[in-house]
Design a protein around this motif. Structure first.
Motif, PDB file in Angstrom:
ATOM      1  N   ASN A   5     -10.315 -21.259 -35.661  1.00 30.63           N
ATOM      2  CA  ASN A   5      -9.181 -20.234 -36.181  1.00 30.63           C
ATOM      3  C   ASN A   5      -9.325 -19.079 -35.485  1.00 30.63           C
ATOM      4  O   ASN A   5     -10.035 -18.664 -34.678  1.00 30.63           O
ATOM      5  N   CYS A   6      -7.850 -18.700 -35.362  1.00 33.43           N
ATOM      6  CA  CYS A   6      -7.443 -17.537 -34.532  1.00 33.43           C
ATOM      7  C   CYS A   6      -8.199 -16.455 -35.018  1.00 33.43           C
ATOM      8  O   CYS A   6      -8.369 -15.862 -36.110  1.00 33.43           O
ATOM      9  N   ALA A  11      -4.846 -17.999 -38.144  1.00 34.42           N
ATOM     10  CA  ALA A  11      -4.379 -19.606 -37.998  1.00 34.42           C
ATOM     11  C   ALA A  11      -5.096 -20.375 -37.459  1.00 34.42           C
ATOM     12  O   ALA A  11      -6.041 -20.205 -36.676  1.00 34.42           O
ATOM     13  N   VAL A  12      -5.033 -21.672 -37.969  1.00 36.60           N
ATOM     14  CA  VAL A  12      -5.735 -22.784 -37.533  1.00 36.60           C
ATOM     15  C   VAL A  12      -5.217 -23.276 -36.443  1.00 36.60           C
ATOM     16  O   VAL A  12      -4.058 -23.709 -36.655  1.00 36.60           O
ATOM     17  N   PHE A  13      -5.756 -23.611 -35.325  1.00 36.10           N
ATOM     18  CA  PHE A  13      -5.392 -24.197 -34.037  1.00 36.10           C
ATOM     19  C   PHE A  13      -6.122 -25.003 -33.452  1.00 36.10           C
ATOM     20  O   PHE A  13      -7.341 -25.052 -33.402  1.00 36.10           O
ATOM     21  N   MET A  21     -10.023 -18.511 -28.773  1.00 35.41           N
ATOM     22  CA  MET A  21     -10.283 -17.621 -29.832  1.00 35.41           C
ATOM     23  C   MET A  21      -8.822 -17.074 -30.432  1.00 35.41           C
ATOM     24  O   MET A  21      -8.737 -16.513 -31.515  1.00 35.41           O
ATOM     25  N   TYR A  22      -7.952 -17.510 -29.936  1.00 34.53           N
ATOM     26  CA  TYR A  22      -6.382 -17.119 -30.063  1.00 34.53           C
ATOM     27  C   TYR A  22      -5.516 -18.227 -30.059  1.00 34.53           C
ATOM     28  O   TYR A  22      -5.588 -19.197 -29.342  1.00 34.53           O
ATOM     29  N   CYS A  23      -4.574 -18.179 -31.307  1.00 35.62           N
ATOM     30  CA  CYS A  23      -3.652 -19.247 -31.288  1.00 35.62           C
ATOM     31  C   CYS A  23      -2.629 -19.175 -30.395  1.00 35.62           C
ATOM     32  O   CYS A  23      -2.057 -20.203 -29.864  1.00 35.62           O
ATOM     33  N   THR A  24      -2.156 -17.990 -29.884  1.00 33.67           N
ATOM     34  CA  THR A  24      -0.855 -18.022 -28.994  1.00 33.67           C
ATOM     35  C   THR A  24      -1.182 -16.784 -28.107  1.00 33.67           C
ATOM     36  O   THR A  24      -2.097 -15.846 -28.154  1.00 33.67           O
TER      37      THR A  24
END
Length: 111
Positions: A5-6, A11-13, A21-24
């Motif tokens: 999870n971001c 957001a789930v990634f 730790m981060y989606c983008t």
């Protein structure tokens, strides 16, 4: 792939890294700029760890006993889906031995 999870947007990634730790890159930059981070949810103990906790409770052991803490860590590693299969054989061998030692030293043989 590991699901995360971001920490910024929630957001789930999926990622190949365990520590992602981060989606983008955008969320990573927001975190670097001081955005409020979402704290990860605490994980619930798995079935092996729950069983070990109940045994330790019946033996009246708390977190102060080093061997009891080691037994909980081993149980957590057995429950962890990221533990390599090659390590599970050794962990599943040492956990019953550790619990037997605790039973012997704390006087309850009939558990």
């Amino acid at each position: 792939m590991i699901t995360h999870n971001c920490r910024v947007c929630g957001a789930v990634f999926e990622s190949t890294r365990r520590d992602a730790m981060y989606c983008t890159p955008r969320c990573r930059k927001k975190a670097w700029a001081g955005a409020a981070l979402i704290e990860p949810l605490p994980t619930l103990p798995g079935p092996v760890e729950r069983e070990v906790r109940s045994i330790l409770t019946s033996l009246h052991l708390d977190g102060a006993d080093d061997v009891a803490r080691a037994a909980l860590r081993v149980a957590g590693a057995i429950d962890d889906p990221h533990t390599p299969a090659s390590a599970l054989a050794g962990l599943t061998k040492v956990l019953p031995e550790t619990l037997a030692y605790l039973r012997e030293t704390h006087g309850e043989e009939d558990l």
